[in-house]
Design an enzyme around this catalytic site. Structure first.
Site, PDB file in Angstrom:
ATOM      1  N   LYS A 134      13.396  45.617   7.988  1.00  0.00           N
ATOM      2  CA  LYS A 134      13.572  47.044   8.267  1.00  0.00           C
ATOM      3  C   LYS A 134      15.020  47.374   7.971  1.00  0.00           C
ATOM      4  O   LYS A 134      15.884  46.497   8.015  1.00  0.00           O
ATOM      5  CB  LYS A 134      13.275  47.342   9.741  1.00  0.00           C
ATOM      6  CG  LYS A 134      12.913  48.785   9.996  1.00  0.00           C
ATOM      7  CD  LYS A 134      11.450  49.026   9.736  1.00  0.00           C
ATOM      8  CE  LYS A 134      11.067  50.467   9.838  1.00  0.00           C
ATOM      9  NZ  LYS A 134       9.606  50.623   9.883  1.00  0.00           N
ATOM     10  N   ASP A 174      10.414  55.581   6.254  1.00  0.00           N
ATOM     11  CA  ASP A 174      10.177  55.631   7.700  1.00  0.00           C
ATOM     12  C   ASP A 174      10.728  56.998   8.135  1.00  0.00           C
ATOM     13  O   ASP A 174      10.815  57.912   7.296  1.00  0.00           O
ATOM     14  CB  ASP A 174      10.884  54.460   8.408  1.00  0.00           C
ATOM     15  CG  ASP A 174      10.399  54.268   9.860  1.00  0.00           C
ATOM     16  OD1 ASP A 174       9.330  53.684  10.057  1.00  0.00           O
ATOM     17  OD2 ASP A 174      11.086  54.724  10.805  1.00  0.00           O
TER      18      ASP A 174
HETATM   19  P1  NDP Z   1       9.062  61.643   9.639  1.00  0.00           P
HETATM   20  O1  NDP Z   1      10.529  61.669   9.497  1.00  0.00           O
HETATM   21  O2  NDP Z   1       8.224  62.114   8.513  1.00  0.00           O
HETATM   22  O3  NDP Z   1       8.617  62.440  10.924  1.00  0.00           O
HETATM   23  C1  NDP Z   1       9.116  62.132  12.182  1.00  0.00           C
HETATM   24  C2  NDP Z   1       8.619  63.153  13.179  1.00  0.00           C
HETATM   25  O4  NDP Z   1       8.959  62.719  14.501  1.00  0.00           O
HETATM   26  C3  NDP Z   1       9.260  64.525  12.999  1.00  0.00           C
HETATM   27  O5  NDP Z   1       8.382  65.512  13.434  1.00  0.00           O
HETATM   28  C4  NDP Z   1      10.490  64.432  13.916  1.00  0.00           C
HETATM   29  O6  NDP Z   1      10.963  65.673  14.372  1.00  0.00           O
HETATM   30  C5  NDP Z   1       9.911  63.623  15.075  1.00  0.00           C
HETATM   31  N1  NDP Z   1      10.956  62.862  15.742  1.00  0.00           N
HETATM   32  C6  NDP Z   1      11.723  61.877  15.188  1.00  0.00           C
HETATM   33  N2  NDP Z   1      12.595  61.405  16.079  1.00  0.00           N
HETATM   34  C7  NDP Z   1      12.390  62.111  17.198  1.00  0.00           C
HETATM   35  C8  NDP Z   1      12.986  62.084  18.491  1.00  0.00           C
HETATM   36  N3  NDP Z   1      13.983  61.234  18.769  1.00  0.00           N
HETATM   37  N4  NDP Z   1      12.505  62.939  19.418  1.00  0.00           N
HETATM   38  C9  NDP Z   1      11.509  63.816  19.140  1.00  0.00           C
HETATM   39  N5  NDP Z   1      10.902  63.877  17.919  1.00  0.00           N
HETATM   40  C10 NDP Z   1      11.340  63.033  16.992  1.00  0.00           C
HETATM   41  O7  NDP Z   1       8.702  60.121  10.026  1.00  0.00           O
HETATM   42  P2  NDP Z   1       7.287  59.383   9.971  1.00  0.00           P
HETATM   43  O8  NDP Z   1       6.186  60.339  10.243  1.00  0.00           O
HETATM   44  O9  NDP Z   1       7.261  58.548   8.759  1.00  0.00           O
HETATM   45  O10 NDP Z   1       7.446  58.373  11.212  1.00  0.00           O
HETATM   46  C11 NDP Z   1       6.979  58.669  12.515  1.00  0.00           C
HETATM   47  C12 NDP Z   1       6.765  57.380  13.287  1.00  0.00           C
HETATM   48  O11 NDP Z   1       5.787  56.585  12.613  1.00  0.00           O
HETATM   49  C13 NDP Z   1       7.994  56.472  13.416  1.00  0.00           C
HETATM   50  O12 NDP Z   1       7.936  55.810  14.654  1.00  0.00           O
HETATM   51  C14 NDP Z   1       7.809  55.467  12.286  1.00  0.00           C
HETATM   52  O13 NDP Z   1       8.494  54.272  12.555  1.00  0.00           O
HETATM   53  C15 NDP Z   1       6.311  55.277  12.359  1.00  0.00           C
HETATM   54  N6  NDP Z   1       5.664  54.747  11.164  1.00  0.00           N
HETATM   55  C16 NDP Z   1       5.834  55.322   9.936  1.00  0.00           C
HETATM   56  C17 NDP Z   1       5.190  54.818   8.835  1.00  0.00           C
HETATM   57  C18 NDP Z   1       5.286  55.450   7.490  1.00  0.00           C
HETATM   58  O14 NDP Z   1       4.638  54.959   6.571  1.00  0.00           O
HETATM   59  N7  NDP Z   1       6.036  56.524   7.304  1.00  0.00           N
HETATM   60  C19 NDP Z   1       4.350  53.616   8.938  1.00  0.00           C
HETATM   61  C20 NDP Z   1       4.160  53.135  10.281  1.00  0.00           C
HETATM   62  C21 NDP Z   1       4.826  53.684  11.333  1.00  0.00           C
HETATM   63  P3  NDP Z   1      11.976  66.550  13.454  1.00  0.00           P
HETATM   64  O15 NDP Z   1      11.136  67.094  12.341  1.00  0.00           O
HETATM   65  O16 NDP Z   1      12.503  67.595  14.371  1.00  0.00           O
HETATM   66  O17 NDP Z   1      13.020  65.592  12.970  1.00  0.00           O
HETATM   67  O1  2IT Z   2       6.742  51.037  10.166  1.00  0.00           O
HETATM   68  C1  2IT Z   2       6.192  50.861   9.057  1.00  0.00           C
HETATM   69  O2  2IT Z   2       5.235  50.094   8.926  1.00  0.00           O
HETATM   70  C2  2IT Z   2       6.701  51.613   7.909  1.00  0.00           C
HETATM   71  N1  2IT Z   2       7.600  52.426   8.058  1.00  0.00           N
HETATM   72  C3  2IT Z   2       6.128  51.391   6.549  1.00  0.00           C
HETATM   73  C4  2IT Z   2       6.707  50.163   5.918  1.00  0.00           C
HETATM   74  C5  2IT Z   2       6.341  49.940   4.468  1.00  0.00           C
HETATM   75  O3  2IT Z   2       6.964  49.020   3.897  1.00  0.00           O
HETATM   76  O4  2IT Z   2       5.476  50.607   3.924  1.00  0.00           O
END
Ligand code: NDP
Ligand code: 2IT
Length: 454
Positions: A134, A174
């Site tokens: 990561k 992420d």
């Molecule tokens: P994005 O940046 O696309 O979206 C994040 C969302 O969460 C936004 O709505 C953001 O609000 C909100 N957010 C982030 N931090 C905070 C906080 N501290 N308090 C309140 N709201 C918060 O990220 P992802 O959708 O990609 O990721 C979301 C979660 O999913 C994370 O935990 C990530 O690790 C996990 N994840 C992501 C994967 C991926 O493929 N992208 C895979 C597996 C897990 P705002 O718009 O106001 O910033």
């Molecule tokens: O938390 C996760 O699994 C991710 N942000 C995606 C990682 C990846 O390599 O696709």
């Protein structure tokens, strides 16, 4: 060997954690993530002599290496900005280092370590040849222009490119990093080294990305929840109500799949608050949110105003009554009190789209109230799984159809569910945390034992 009592198990886990805490007293998210794994895996490890004697879990509490670096760039005012960059390469026992990059002001070494540690078990569960890593930066994209984001990505890559590559370490997105940022970073790598699509996943289709990678985490999460409902209650999703937190990549596509399957999505949220949608989110509204959130820093308040919905400033959605809850924002966003509220209002399933969104206190409440609980390392593994499929396509110089990727994603999520059931089945229920932790650990542990003490 004689079965251990709960008291003996607790003592063993506590000793293990005290030892780790002595080394990293301030990395609280990392300690939390290890504890959640150790409490299930250590008692299991004791029964497998190669694992126990090889101290496999203890070895897995240290990364192969952690890289930290300075990122310097000019903002739009011509001022120099300095950020910290990280890449923590946890293990390559099962495949190249693999995991996303997070751009968020809260990023520090403890957060990146918790995420890379979790990634180890998640990537193992996918059954694909994926190691774990990561990375990211404390850079805050909110309110930054596209020019600033591009300049930051280029500056970040001037250092990161030395540590990644096809077959070695393959980053993806992420929080704060989507296909646009991946494009900027991959573009810098191409400039420095030449064409190498296998060095990143989450690329756009034109750059060699996979169909369905943007959708994969959210869709996979809902496929996993579907399996949980069918296996335990013999029920389908259709007709149920759901809460979603977050409104970024994972939240958007979880919502899309839920709507498609006839579920009423009652909430979305972001760092400014949550929106209540009493009649259920429509596809038209979701399209608006997708466009809105392309502007990093845009608040859901704009969405609420446009569709005359109520916006709750600074609040989380967990007090709205619903059948299902999908935390898709960030770590520790469901506290013990939030969990009590969810239970009181009749919530029957929680599946984690985010990484570690439920605090330990919240998890205890769910487990003791028979709420079906799908932990992130199993439930959100669809994203990295399709990243693994993107790597396979890049290696073949091929692009598979959307249908083919979707079929494979569904198969992988079913398989992860089956593994969690196999290792987590208890008298009248399935403990998915136990199952996911042990199943994920077992595959990587076997690989580590086969590689020798390295
Ligand atoms: P994005 O940046 O696309 O979206 C994040 C969302 O969460 C936004 O709505 C953001 O609000 C909100 N957010 C982030 N931090 C905070 C906080 N501290 N308090 C309140 N709201 C918060 O990220 P992802 O959708 O990609 O990721 C979301 C979660 O999913 C994370 O935990 C990530 O690790 C996990 N994840 C992501 C994967 C991926 O493929 N992208 C895979 C597996 C897990 P705002 O718009 O106001 O910033
Ligand atoms: O938390 C996760 O699994 C991710 N942000 C995606 C990682 C990846 O390599 O696709």
């Amino acid at each position: 060997m004689a079965l251990q009592t709960h008291a003996e198990e607790d003592r063993m886990v506590n000793q293990f954690m005290e030892r780790l805490q002595g080394k990293y007293p301030h990395q609280k998210e990392f300690l939390q993530a290890v504890h959640e794994v150790a409490r299930y895996v250590l008692p299991y490890e004791m029964f497998v002599p190669e694992y126990r004697d090889g101290q496999v879990l203890w070895r897995l509490t240290e990364p192969d290496r952690a890289i930290m670096f300075r990122v310097v760039w000019y903002d739009d005012k011509g001022q120099v900005q300095v950020n910290r960059g990280f890449r923590v390469q946890w293990t390559n026992a099962l495949g190249p280092y693999k995991g996303g990059l997070r751009f968020h002001p809260s990023v520090n070494v403890g957060i990146i370590k918790f995420l890379a540690f979790e990634q180890t078990f998640k990537n193992s569960l996918t059954g694909l040849p994926l190691g774990a890593a990561k990375g990211g930066s404390d850079f805050n994209p909110q309110g930054r222009s596209e020019d600033e984001i591009r300049r930051f990505c280029q500056a970040f890559m001037l250092e990161l490119h030395k540590h990644i590559g096809e077959g070695f370490d393959v980053p993806a997105g992420d929080i704060g990093v989507g296909s646009r940022e991946i494009g900027f970073m991959y573009g810098t790598l191409v400039k420095l080294r030449g064409y190498e699509p296998g060095a990143f996943t989450g690329k756009t289709l034109e750059l060699g990305g996979s169909h369905l990678r943007p959708e994969a985490t959210g869709y996979g999460l809902i496929y996993f929840a579907q399996e949980m409902l069918r296996h335990n209650l013999n029920e389908d999703l259709s007709g149920k109500t759901a809460l979603i937190s977050g409104s970024g990549n994972v939240a958007q596509f979880a919502a899309e799949k839920l709507i498609e399957l006839g579920v009423k999505v009652l909430t979305l949220s972001d760092s400014t608050g949550f929106v209540h949608i009493p009649d259920g989110l429509t596809m038209e509204q979701l399209e608006f949110v997708k466009k809105l959130k392309m502007r990093r820093g845009a608040s859901l308040r704009e969405f609420a105003e446009k569709f005359r919905l109520t916006f709750y400033e600074g609040k989380k959605p967990w007090s709205v009554p619903a059948d299902l809850a999908f935390p898709c924002a960030t770590q520790n966003e469901i506290t013990e009190d939030d969990a009590k509220e969810l239970v009181k209002n009749g919530c029957r399933l929680v599946a984690e789209g985010a990484n570690m969104p439920s605090t330990p206190g919240a998890i205890s409440i769910f487990l003791s109230n028979n709420v079906l609980f799908g932990p992130g390392k199993a439930a959100n593994a669809g994203g990295v799984a399709v990243s693994g499929l993107e790597m396979a396509q890049n290696a073949q110089r091929m692009q598979w159809s959307r249908e083919e990727v979707d079929r494979k994603l569904q198969e992988i999520m079913k398989n992860i569910h089956a593994q969690a059931v196999q290792f987590g089945e208890e008298k009248n229920s399935v403990n998915y945390i136990k199952g996911a932790n042990i199943a994920g650990y077992d595959r990587v542990a076997r690989a580590l034992v086969n590689l020798g003490v390295i």
